[in-house]
Structure formats: C-alpha cells, structure tokens
Design an enzyme around this catalytic site. Structure first.
Site, PDB file in Angstrom:
ATOM      1  N   ILE A 139      -6.388  -2.575   5.726  1.00  0.00           N
ATOM      2  CA  ILE A 139      -6.131  -3.320   4.463  1.00  0.00           C
ATOM      3  C   ILE A 139      -5.689  -4.760   4.382  1.00  0.00           C
ATOM      4  O   ILE A 139      -4.315  -4.960   4.272  1.00  0.00           O
ATOM      5  CB  ILE A 139      -4.963  -2.305   3.505  1.00  0.00           C
ATOM      6  CG1 ILE A 139      -5.319  -0.717   3.875  1.00  0.00           C
ATOM      7  CG2 ILE A 139      -5.151  -2.758   2.105  1.00  0.00           C
ATOM      8  CD1 ILE A 139      -6.611  -0.358   3.257  1.00  0.00           C
ATOM      9  N   THR A 152       3.412  -7.608   6.183  1.00  0.00           N
ATOM     10  CA  THR A 152       2.474  -8.467   5.674  1.00  0.00           C
ATOM     11  C   THR A 152       2.498  -8.950   4.209  1.00  0.00           C
ATOM     12  O   THR A 152       2.254 -10.015   3.833  1.00  0.00           O
ATOM     13  CB  THR A 152       1.044  -7.539   5.883  1.00  0.00           C
ATOM     14  OG1 THR A 152       0.942  -7.580   7.315  1.00  0.00           O
ATOM     15  CG2 THR A 152       0.077  -8.496   5.404  1.00  0.00           C
ATOM     16  N   SER A 190      -0.834 -14.017  -0.490  1.00  0.00           N
ATOM     17  CA  SER A 190      -1.077 -15.266  -1.265  1.00  0.00           C
ATOM     18  C   SER A 190      -0.647 -14.799  -2.622  1.00  0.00           C
ATOM     19  O   SER A 190      -0.527 -15.749  -3.567  1.00  0.00           O
ATOM     20  CB  SER A 190      -2.371 -15.382  -1.220  1.00  0.00           C
ATOM     21  OG  SER A 190      -2.760 -16.008  -0.002  1.00  0.00           O
ATOM     22  N   LYS A 250     -11.605 -16.409   3.032  1.00  0.00           N
ATOM     23  CA  LYS A 250     -11.825 -17.038   1.777  1.00  0.00           C
ATOM     24  C   LYS A 250     -11.769 -18.468   1.536  1.00  0.00           C
ATOM     25  O   LYS A 250     -11.770 -19.284   0.632  1.00  0.00           O
ATOM     26  CB  LYS A 250     -11.026 -16.285   0.660  1.00  0.00           C
ATOM     27  CG  LYS A 250     -11.527 -14.710   0.476  1.00  0.00           C
ATOM     28  CD  LYS A 250     -10.659 -14.109  -0.548  1.00  0.00           C
ATOM     29  CE  LYS A 250     -11.313 -12.760  -1.094  1.00  0.00           C
ATOM     30  NZ  LYS A 250     -10.732 -11.716  -0.001  1.00  0.00           N
ATOM     31  N   CYS A 288      23.295 -22.308  -1.790  1.00  0.00           N
ATOM     32  CA  CYS A 288      23.728 -20.986  -2.302  1.00  0.00           C
ATOM     33  C   CYS A 288      24.012 -20.039  -1.122  1.00  0.00           C
ATOM     34  O   CYS A 288      24.323 -19.116  -1.294  1.00  0.00           O
ATOM     35  CB  CYS A 288      22.562 -20.707  -3.103  1.00  0.00           C
ATOM     36  SG  CYS A 288      21.101 -20.372  -2.521  1.00  0.00           S
ATOM     37  N   HIS A 315      -7.449 -10.570  -7.081  1.00  0.00           N
ATOM     38  CA  HIS A 315      -8.710 -11.088  -7.092  1.00  0.00           C
ATOM     39  C   HIS A 315      -9.730 -10.782  -8.261  1.00  0.00           C
ATOM     40  O   HIS A 315      -9.567  -9.668  -8.779  1.00  0.00           O
ATOM     41  CB  HIS A 315      -9.206 -10.796  -5.781  1.00  0.00           C
ATOM     42  CG  HIS A 315      -8.635 -11.639  -4.733  1.00  0.00           C
ATOM     43  ND1 HIS A 315      -8.989 -12.756  -4.310  1.00  0.00           N
ATOM     44  CD2 HIS A 315      -7.750 -11.172  -3.724  1.00  0.00           C
ATOM     45  CE1 HIS A 315      -8.008 -13.472  -3.571  1.00  0.00           C
ATOM     46  NE2 HIS A 315      -7.408 -12.142  -2.913  1.00  0.00           N
ATOM     47  N   ILE A 341       0.820  -1.174   0.071  1.00  0.00           N
ATOM     48  CA  ILE A 341      -0.002   0.115  -0.006  1.00  0.00           C
ATOM     49  C   ILE A 341       0.953   1.284  -0.006  1.00  0.00           C
ATOM     50  O   ILE A 341       0.740   2.136  -0.733  1.00  0.00           O
ATOM     51  CB  ILE A 341      -0.827   0.078   1.218  1.00  0.00           C
ATOM     52  CG1 ILE A 341      -1.714  -1.377   1.185  1.00  0.00           C
ATOM     53  CG2 ILE A 341      -1.601   1.270   1.171  1.00  0.00           C
ATOM     54  CD1 ILE A 341      -2.454  -1.351  -0.215  1.00  0.00           C
TER      55      ILE A 341
END
Lengths: 416, 487
Positions: free
Chosen positions: B340, B43, B48, B253, B445, B52, B15
């Site tokens: 948010i 966050t 994910s 969801k 690595c 949407h 944001i």
C-alpha cells in the site's frame, strides 16, 4: 473580556524591554511589560556564567544578577508587568490593540506606542540542513542551557557541539563542569563565531578541540544519536576522504540566532533581510508610526550591555514620540564596503547618534571610514575586527554638520 | 486487556486504522496492535498528505479503483471525525510539447477511471488557477476533487473513533511469533504479551512481508522506497492554492509542491529504493536537486524557508507497484493488505470496505452495531480562535490561555488533551497538536512539553521520549538524586 490602557506596551521582559520600560516610566508615561515567562529577565536567567555588565555596571555579573539589577529598578519604579502572558497579535492603528493570552485571562491592551523587544530564537537543524538520521538527542545549545541551568535536567553525557557561537562555547564549559564529556566543537567557518575570550575560557582551558573549517556531514543512530561524521572543508570544498567519526549521545547546535519577528510582520512592520529585524529610523521607530523595536528582535547583539543601552535609548525616543516631538529631518544610513548592516537605518543630524554595525571580514589594523555622500566626516582606527564582534560608533551633531548641504544626504560606513 | 478477539489488525498506520474503524461498526471484538509507541509512527507520519484525484494510474489496477472510491469518502469522514482536510484541487503542469501528450493521457485515464472534476487547461487558465506557477507553463490538468490532509491527524482520528466504538489498541507490541490452533491464531509480542484472534489482518506496511513470514503465509518482498520531504515556513511566499505536480515519470509522481492544510509548505518527495527498512536518513545531495526541480514549478520557492526535512518509506510491491489485498491461500483466516504505497492514504477508507468484504468471504459474521457512534468531538485549537472566542475558551478552561508553542500558537489545554488521548511522546504530541512543528522546531516549547508530560502521566524525566523505544530525551538530573536511585 478585560481591557487595559497604557501609553506604551513593551512586548518582552528581557534586557531590552526592561530598559525601554524604565526610561519611558522615568519620563512620566505609563508603560506595561508583557512577558511570556514567569520572571522578568529573559534569556539572562539561564546564563548563569559571569561576564555581563562590564559596560553598564562597570563590574562583572552573572546573567541572573544582571537581570535582578534591572528588574529591581522596574519594581522600584512600580512598572506593571503581565507575566506568563503571550502576545498573540498586535493590531496597528492610531491606537494599537495588543492581544494577550495567559492562564489568568485573555485580554486586550490599548496604547499609542508599542516596543517590540521579543528577542531572538536559535537556528536549528532544519535551518542548516545537517543530513542523516533523525534520532533523539539533538538540541539547540540554548535549550540545553535552559534544561540544565533552570530545570536541572541534563540531555546527555557525551557531546559534540556544532558551531562556535557564544552559547555553544559557554555550554562546552558548563558541560565539562557537570562531568559531561565534550568531544569537540565543529565550526564550518575558518574563524570562530564567538567572542575570543569565550574561546580561551571555555575551550582552551578545558582542552576541548575546536575544528575550524569542518562540518558535521552525517548523523548516526536510530532512536538516540550515536555518532556524527565530521568532514574538513578545504578551500570551500568538503574533503570527504578525510571524514572522521565522533561518538556522542548528544549533539548541540550553536549555529546562530534569528530575530523573532512573526508578531512584527503580522503588525505590518517592514523587516530588512540585512539583519532580519525591523528597519528603524533615527528614533528606533519602524515603518509603522508608534511601533518601536530594540534588542535582539532588531538585530542580534553580542553583549547584553549593548542591548540595555539600545533599549534605554529606544525608551527615550518613545517618550519623545508621546510628547509629540519628531526629528526635523533624517539622513539615510548605509552599510558600505565590508559591513553587513548598520542599525539604525537613519540618522538625526540635530542630536547625538549611536550606531551598531557588523563587519564582514577578519582584520587587524582596520580603518572604519564614515562618509556623507562623498565627504569623509570621520575615520576610526580599529586594532582588530571580526564578524562575531559588533562595532559601536557614536557620532555627534558636529560630525553630521559636515554634510555640505546635499539634497539627499546618505551616511555611509565602510571598512578597509 | 482481553485475550480473545474476533479480529487482530497488525499495524496502526492509516490502513490498519481505517480497517479498525470500519470493523468497529460491527459486533466484533477487534484489537489493533503496533510495534511503535504511538499510532501513525511508521510510513503514515511521513505521508505527503494528498488526497489524490484518480488519474495517475490506469483502471486495470486495484489501487486505481480504490483511489477513486476512497477520494469520494473524505467529505463524510471529515464531518464525522473533524480532521484537517481541504479539497484545494491538484494541478499537473507541462512545460514542453511532449509533456502535453502525457497530460492528455492522464486526463483520458482519469475519465476512464471514473474520476470527477478533471479539466484540461491551457496556459491562461492554469495561471488563473495558480498565479504562482512558473510563467513558462504551457498547459496542464486540473483535478478539482484532489485535496490536502494532515495524515497523522487522520490516522489519530480513525483510531480514536475505533477505540470509542470498542476497538482495543496495543502499542509497543512488536509481533514476534504466531501459531494457530482450534481456529484461533495466537500472536506473541517481543515482551511476551499474547493475543488470540480468529482473523488476522496484515497491515504492517513496509514490514508486511516479515509479518507474512511470521504466519508462514505467502512469501513476497516489500521494497522500501524512500521519499525525502522539506517543510517550509508558513511565511514562505511560494505557498500555492493547489497541489502542484510535474508530469510523472515511470515509477514516481515526481517532486511536488504541496500546500499543507495548516499553512506550511512541503516540497518533495524524492523516490530512492533502499534495502534498509529503518533508513530514514535525509541526504545533502537531494536538497539541491529537489529545490532546483521545485523552482521549475513555482519560481519563488526558496531554501531559505526550510524549517525541517524528513524521510518516509513507501512499501512498494514490484514489479506492478499495485496494492495486494487478498485472503491468504497459505495461512488460515489471514488477510494480506500489502504494497500500500501511494495512493494508499486516499484509498484507505475504500480499502477498509474492501477488507470488510473479504472478511465476510471468510465467514466472519458482520452484524451492525446498534450503538455505533461515528462522530468524534471537535477539538478547538487556540490558533483558530478569535480573541473573543479565546477569552470564552479560557474562561471555561484556563489552560487555553497558556500558549506553550509560540510558533504555531498551541495552548496548554491542547497539549493536555493530546496526553489524555494517549499521546505520551514528544512526536505524538507534536503530530496531534502541531506543538514543535513550527519554525523553531521545539527550541522553546520542548522543555515545557516535557514537564507537562511528566506532570500529567507521572513519568520520570528519563522516561519521556521523542517517539518511544530508546529515543530518550534526558540522560541525567543535577543534584543529589541520581537517575539510578530514582528509577
């Protein structure tokens, strides 16, 4: 773009790859090794402890010494090696295309045969799903070994080691030697995963506790790890009432190795879930004609001596393949009772065959029975067996001659 | 570092980053501050990564309008910023009769919201769209406009574009106190650094309530809702062509199966409220539940393919779970951008526009920059190149030939580029390049990357961290020099 041509390309310059390259070269074919690191030797180079070479050289060497003996031979035979070079793809075909990347250039090598000898990688936290916070300070044991022994960098001061695999045990001793504290080794199984001699020399001699049938069930710490919770497992069930906390600033994971077969898969090589490596025939050849596999990419070994033996044997089979020879017939090979897998998955009745297999049980005075269909061809006594110690069996053509003419002979190994 | 700015944005998640980039197109002096060592470390890093489809919530919510609007902005943004994004489509799948009703409600809701590309599907159509679905599926919703994105790469690109157009970024800047005098806010970080700005934008994510308190502004509470996700190997046979949703519950969801743009697979997230805003721990119990649930969507999903798991905290504002974006009525020239949670990333570009309009309402003069350049140069990754292209890239820059991360095929050139663009931690480099994100999780690595960081930045071994702060990686060095004398 540059292109090269060789009879055989060996991917990986560790013990397996070097042994294969040596045998191929000795038989008059051109071989080239492609190695990711700056030096030949693979993981041996970071294994500065001794105990290597008892079978191959009849003396006790450190990892770098063992690597040097073999790489000296590679050099004496004039075998070329592309160092600091990564193979990004193997395109199968009658002539194979090996795509290589290095700081010095991107190029293609074409060859009739390929030996997969990429070794294995360590299982990590995600693979075993240790819950808890996600701070810094969680390393696989091999990465810590590399940092300490090659780069001289020490990840922490106070350690808990998860898993009693050999690298973890070796690291417990190494850390004690450099003045770090090892709080404990935590093993989920009721028996150790590493060799007995390592339990004695690396833990007992340093009074490091080994918690068998225990699991790390939580990780504490925001930025850097501060402690772990350890929970006993009683008859397969976590007893959370007996959970205790161990403070540490570093957690090492020694929870198993996985053959690195991403390149093999992309080349169309069939991987068996039994040992997470390619399924190979009596000549160590995969389902793709001309692509062979040996060493830890095929199945995870306990001793480098066995890796070298397998690599050398594979090299001889590569040379035979390049000569146009193939076995007339092959027997199927099967893991029977209490055996997790047997490599290779085929036997050639016309020659001597060597098999490596991994037991699933811990037992004293065990019997290894070898059958062809229903006929027992040999019985071997084993004073002690356990999953962490591979069993090695050599069968002569005479043993296999007793197959009795069955139409689909299957050689089966079982333990009781 | 300047000390006077027109606008200070607190929080460099998706944001704050989207707002910073939007404002960089105007003649404004903007500073973006974040308490972490790199942007997107809160966050946003555990997002994910779904763009949407605009059907999950009713039109009465602000978040719905911004989601629908935001979704449509991604094609243009991708053209400008070149981040990994693909409109692969979303499926919501039903297995019981009563779930079909919920599907129909979602469809109607989506149409009301003005979402595009929605389609009600029967069983055959669904299995045609996604053959890996559980054969017991009876119907569902297809949102062709839904997509997948690499969230941190999106944030990195937004911030980079903002900085290219003059925004200043201050990291490790944890706002401790604030004061207001002569029309100017002064914000002071824990280490004493201070910044003055006329306008403040609170985009502090799960800490938006704490920041509001620092300014003596509105008192509200951000509830941290933890989501655990599992990342699966790119060899997983379960990799679907579309994002798969179950029929949603009241406050979540549900557990999704998400193909990532780069070919791995994600399963999750869970939804558990937590009081501790630093609680990013994963749990043992969730694994079983998550996988049992996910297998009802796609049966071939297996725990065997897990390469790692992680958790993130969604900043939720109860009871309505809506976005709360407004001009503060208590503190002067402060814009609150709070609550948010999902679909925050989808809405981010629309939120940036919305906040720009609020700034205008506060009499902030917005004059378009004449030399604003919305484009970023493309970064080509070795893993996307053919052998011939790789040879060309290597000829131009030899480091392209040096493969550092074998699992994801990442070259030294890409690692060095990440460091030069300001990502100096192991996690920052991982998110920028994918090095260490593959199946070995940095087992091979990490030491190479640590050494490249030391070489490129001049840091000592003890200064290299996983993600800044106290997350050091190495405690000591063998040999005569001790860390004490060296430091």
């Amino acid at each position: 773009m540059k292109e090269y041509r060789f009879d055989s390309v060996i991917i990986g310059g560790g013990a397996a790859g070097m042994a294969a390259a040596i045998e191929i070269t000795k038989r008059g074919f051109s071989a080239v090794i492609v190695e990711r690191e700056e030096h030949l030797g693979g993981i041996l180079l970071q294994c500065i402890h001794n105990g290597f070479g008892l079978h191959q050289f009849k003396e006790e060497l450190t990892g770098p010494e063992y690597a040097e003996r073999v790489s000296d031979e590679v050099r004496q035979l004039g075998i070329p090696a592309f160092l600091e070079t990564t193979v990004t793809a193997v395109k199968d075909g009658d002539v194979k295309e090996i795509h290589c990347c290095s700081k010095a250039g991107v190029f293609i090598i074409r060859s009739h045969t390929v030996v997969l000898a990429m070794g294995c990688r360590e299982r990590n936290r995600g693979n075993i799903g240790i819950p808890g916070a996600r701070p810094a300070g969680i390393f696989t044991a091999g990465l810590a070994q590399r940092l300490i022994n090659i780069d001289g960098l020490v990840p922490g001061k106070r350690y808990v080691i998860v898993g009693s695999g050999d690298i973890g045990l070796i690291m417990a001793r190494r850390l004690s030697w450099i003045g770090c504290q090892v709080q404990a080794v935590v093993e989920i199984q009721p028996y150790p995963a590493g060799l007995v001699r390592n339990i004695v020399q690396c833990l007992h001699d340093f009074k490091i506790p080994l918690h068998l049938s225990h699991a790390v069930t939580n990780i504490h710490g925001r930025d850097r790890i501060e402690a772990v919770d350890v929970t006993p497992i009683i008859e397969g069930v976590h007893d959370f009432s007996k959970t205790f906390r161990l403070d540490c600033d570093c957690l090492l994971l020694s929870v198993g190795l996985i053959p690195e077969n991403e390149l093999s898969r992309k080349a169309g090589v069939r991987i068996t879930p039994q040992h997470n490596g390619p399924e190979v025939d009596a000549c160590m050849m995969t389902n793709r004609s001309g692509i062979f596999a040996c060493g830890n990419v095929l199945h995870v070994h306990d001793l480098v001596d066995f890796v070298s033996e397998e690599g050398g044997r594979t090299g001889r089979f590569v040379a035979r393949h390049l000569d146009g020879c193939a076995p007339r017939r092959q027997f199927a090979v099967e893991a029977g009772q209490n055996i997790r897998y047997v490599v290779p998955a085929k036997a050639d009745p016309a020659t001597e065959n060597r098999f490596y297999m991994r037991p699933m049980i811990v037992k004293n005075e065990a019997t290894l029975e070898i059958k062809i269909n229903n006929t027992t061809v040999r019985t071997l006594r084993k004073t002690h067996i356990q999953p962490s110690e591979m069993i090695c069996v050599t069968l002569a053509p005479e043993d296999l001659a007793r197959w009795g003419g069955a139409s689909e002979p299957t050689l089966q190994f079982s333990l009781a | 570092m300047k000390t006077h700015y027109d606008v200070a944005i607190i929080g460099a998640g998706v944001i704050g980053a989207a707002i910073a980039r939007k404002l960089s197109s105007y003649e404004l002096d903007v500073v973006l501050v974040d308490k972490e060592a790199d942007v997107s470390f809160g966050t946003s890093k555990a997002n994910s990564g779904i763009v949407h489809g605009g059907f999950h919530s009713p039109a009465k919510y602000l978040k719905t309008k911004l989601e629908v609007r935001g979704n449509l902005m991604f094609d243009q943004l991708q053209k400008e910023l070149d981040f990994p994004f693909r409109r692969c489509g979303i499926l919501v799948v039903a297995f019981r009769e009563e779930e079909l009703q919920a599907i129909e409600t979602l469809y109607r809701q989506g149409i009301d919201n003005g979402a595009f590309g929605l389609e009600l599907c029967g069983r055959e159509r669904l299995l045609h769209l996604e053959p890996k679905l559980h054969p017991d599926v009876i119907g569902g919703l297809h949102a062709a406009n839904g997509g997948i994105i690499e969230p941190y790469r999106f944030v990195f690109a937004l911030v980079e574009s903002a900085r290219k157009n003059g925004v200043e970024l201050l990291l490790n800047f944890k706002v401790q106190s604030a004061s207001h005098a002569d029309g100017l806010h002064t914000i002071v970080a824990g280490d004493g650094r201070a910044v003055k700005a006329r306008f403040i934008i609170n985009a502090a994510g799960i800490h938006a309530d704490d920041i509001s308190a620092v300014f003596n502004a509105e008192s509200f509470h951000i509830t941290a809702r933890k989501g655990e996700e599992f990342l699966l190997d790119r060899e997983s046979k379960a990799y679907p062509g579309k994002v798969i949703f179950p029929v949603p519950s009241a406050n979540s969801k549900g557990i999704l199966v998400i193909p990532t743009v780069d070919g791995t697979l994600m399963v999750g997230p869970t939804a558990v409220e937590t009081e501790d805003k630093g609680d990013l721990a994963t749990t043992a119990r969730n694994l079983e539940d998550v996988f049992n649930f996910a297998r009802k969507l796609i049966p071939s999903i297996s725990e065997r393919d897990i390469i790692t798991s992680f958790a993130g905290l969604r900043p939720a504002m109860l009871p309505d779970n809506d976005f709360h974006i407004d001009i503060s009525r208590m503190a002067p020239n402060l814009i609150q951008v709070a609550g948010i949670q999902s679909p925050g990333l989808t809405a981010a570009p629309a939120i940036a526009d919305y906040v720009k309009d609020l700034l205008k309402q506060c009499d902030c003069r917005l004059v378009e920059k004449k030399n604003y350049d919305p484009y970023l140069p493309k970064v080509s990754g070795l893993r996307h190149l053919s052998i011939h292209e790789a040879a060309e890239a290597q000829a131009e820059n030899p480091l392209y030939g040096n493969v550092i991360c074998r699992c994801e095929n990442i070259s030294e050139a890409e690692i060095v580029e990440a460091i030069r663009r300001g990502h100096h931690t192991l996690d920052g480099i991982k998110f920028f390049t994918r090095a260490g994100m593959g199946r070995c999780q940095g087992g091979f690595c990490s030491y190479r990357i640590i050494k490249i960081i030391m070489r490129e930045t001049g840091m000592g071994y003890h200064e290299v961290t996983k993600r800044g702060g106290g997350s050091y990686l190495l405690a000591d060095r063998l040999g005569p020099s001790t860390p004490a004398t060296e430091a």
